[in-house]
Every structure is written in structure tokens, then in C-alpha cells.
Write an enzyme that holds these catalytic residues in place. Structure first.
Site: not given
Ligand SMILES: NC(=O)c1ccc[n+]([C@@H]2O[C@H](COP(=O)([O-])OP(=O)(O)OC[C@H]3O[C@@H](n4cnc5c(N)ncnc54)[C@H](OP(=O)(O)O)[C@@H]3O)[C@@H](O)[C@H]2O)c1
Length: 268
Positions: A147, A160
Site C-alpha cells: 500500500s 496497517y
């Protein structure tokens, strides 16, 4: 495991998280190029519908493999299923993922484990189980979906960013080892992408308020990732805006990165 019959002449691709979003888009792209597919996610009905559609449209073989990747035995079971079906995995798309809807201490510890299992342990184990065969045969492609968050400051209590940083670093380490054997590994680092991700995380309302230029569609992201792994780029940040954000945030001094993190939205 059920199969949609076909006579695809391409390579065999295992795609995790193929029931929605980027995984589904990868399935569509690879099937259109004639690759056979092993589709993995929990929602078997969605996988079956996609398998039937892609097998009919492209004449490829599509295996439907429902699996919960938060279960530690899943990667071994998938390897066994591939062997039993005579399905050679030459392309691995480690895409399944989610972001926690609440910060660390408010997230049940079982869910913390599951998240790490899906995006860290499971992803690593699948790379290990299938990467060796690819290297021995002298050809392989692995995309690990990281990401843009991998380059960003941490947000209070959110795992995350750390998880996606692991995916970024692990993918580069693997690429360094495997590239001489003909296996390319790419960490795909998308920014905001139109999928079900923000619905699952419960951040859709917040995400919808972000300006449109920050968003990409799933098809654009997977095409960028596939092109990158094909030519051997170890990292792919799709889109001009995302590239600009990544090159800004990754050059922040550590102290400033931490201070930026303090300004981030606290999720309870
Ligand atoms: N969308 C974004 O803005 C964005 C940005 C950067 C990175 N990413 C990354 O892109 C990847 C794909 O996400 P997406 O945007 O396509 O989200 P999505 O539309 O919510 O799809 C997530 C996929 O992961 C699967 N999955 C989740 N938990 C699973 C489990 N325990 N076992 C098996 N499969 C599981 C889901 O399938 P089932 O529910 O059927 O199991 C689904 O197919 C993720 O790694 C995410 O972190 C997304």
C-alpha cells in the site's frame, strides 16, 4: 474445490482475495491474457460466479478454492490442492487484505492475529511454498499487494502501516534473491482505490469525502502492477499523484514522520 473447465494455454495464477476489488480485477486481467486461475477467498459463491464467467469468456481453466487465510493451515492446504489438481502455480498474486476498523487496544486480539495471518504470515508462507518451484523452473511472477501506506507516517494505534511496510520490504528481499532465477517479485503499493476495502473497514463515509483525483479504479491499478512485475520492477506505486505522495513521505526525516503521525485521525 470446484473447477470451471477450460483449455487455457497460459501460465497458472493463484490469486488471493479474488472475490472482490483488486483480486477480482487481477483475475479478469490474467484470464483475458489466457492464464489459468486458482481463485482464493472466503466467499465461495462470488468466486464460482467469477470462475464461470471467466472460463466461458476466455476458455481458461479456473479452480475455485474457498479458504480463510486467517487460518494457519490454509497455505499448506492450497499447495496440496494445486498439486492434487495438477495446477502449476507460476504466478502468485498475494492480494487478500483488510485494515482494522479500530485502533490496536480496541481490536480483539483474535482479530489482530487474523489480520497478521492474512497479510503477513499467510502471504509469506504462500511466497515460500510457490516461489521455490518457480525458481527451480526458471520463471515466475509474484505480486505482493502492499500500500501507499507503507511509505506513510504511522497513525495512532493502527497496525496497517507496519504490516504493509513489512510486505514492501519482504518483497524486495525476495526479489533480490529470486530475480537471478527468472522470478520477478513486485510490491504493488496502491493509494486510494475504488473497491470494497473502505466498506469492510467502516471508513466509506470518510473516504467518500476525499477529492476524486486521489482515487484510481481497480483495473488501472492491477494493469500497472502486472506491467511492473513483467519488466521486473520490485516496487510499483501506480499513478502520478501516488508517486508524488510516496516520494514526499518516504524522504521525511524520522522525527518529522512521527510528528505527522500525531496529526493523523485517531480511530477508536
Ligand atoms: N482499496 C484501497 O484503497 C487499497 C489501497 C492500498 C492497498 N490496498 C490493498 O489491496 C488489497 C486488496 O484489497 P481491496 O481494495 O481489493 O479490498 P476488498 O475489495 O475489500 O477485497 C479484499 C479481498 O480480500 C479477501 N479477504 C479478506 N480477508 C480474507 C481472509 N481471511 N481469507 C481469505 N480472503 C480474505 C476478501 O475476500 P472474502 O471476504 O470473500 O474472504 C476480498 O476478496 C489489500 O491487501 C489491501 O490492503 C487497498
Amino acid at each position: 474445490m470446484t473447477a470451471s473447465d477450460g483449455t487455457g494455454t497460459g501460465k497458472g495464477a493463484l490469486i488471493t482475495g479474488a472475490s472482490a476489488g483488486l483480486g477480482e480485477a487481477f483475475a479478469r486481467l490474467l484470464a483475458s491474457e489466457g492464464h489459468d486461475l486458482m481463485l482464493v477467498a472466503r466467499r465461495a459463491d462470488r468466486l464460482q460466479a467469477l470462475a464461470d464467467e471467466l472460463a466461458a469468456a476466455h476458455g481458461v481453466r479456473v479452480l475455485v478454492c474457498p479458504a480463510d487465510l486467517s487460518r494457519p493451515e490454509s497455505a499448506a492446504a492450497l499447495e496440496a490442492q494445486a498439486a492434487a489438481e495438477g495446477f502449476q502455480v507460476d504466478i502468485l498474486i498475494n492480494n487478500a487484505g483488510l485494515a482494522e476498523p479500530v485502533s490496536f487496544l480496541n481490536f480483539p486480539v483474535a482479530d489482530v492475529r487474523a489480520m497478521i495471518e492474512v497479510m503477513v504470515t499467510g502471504l509469506t508462507e504462500l511466497s515460500h511454498r510457490f516461489g521455490g518451484g518457480m525458481a527451480a523452473r526458471g520463471w515466475g511472477r509474484i505480486i505482493n499487494v502492499s500500500s501507499l501506506a507503507a511509505f506513510a507516517p504511522n497513525s495512532p494505534g493502527m497496525l496497517y502501516t507496519g504490516i504493509k511496510s513489512y510486505v514492501l520490504n519482504m518483497s524486495q528481499a525476495l526479489d533480490l534473491q529470486l530475480k537471478p532465477s527468472g522470478v520477478h517479485v513486485t510490491a504493488l503499493c496502491p493509494g486510494f482505490t475504488w473497491t470494497e476495502f473502505h466498506d469492510t473497514q467502516g471508513t466509506r463515509e470518510w473516504a467518500n469525502r476525499l477529492p476524486g483525483f486521489l482515487w484510481q479504479d481497480a483495473g488501472t491499478v492491477v494493469r500497472a502492477g502486472w506491467e511492473a512485475v513483467s519488466v521486473g520492477h520490485p516496487v510499483c506505486v501506480p499513478g502520478v499523484v501516488n508517486k508524488a505522495v510516496a516520494s514526499f513521505t518516504k524522504h521525511l526525516p524520522e522525527r518529522l514522520r512521527y510528528l505527522f503521525g500525531r496529526q493523523a485521525r485517531m480511530v477508536h
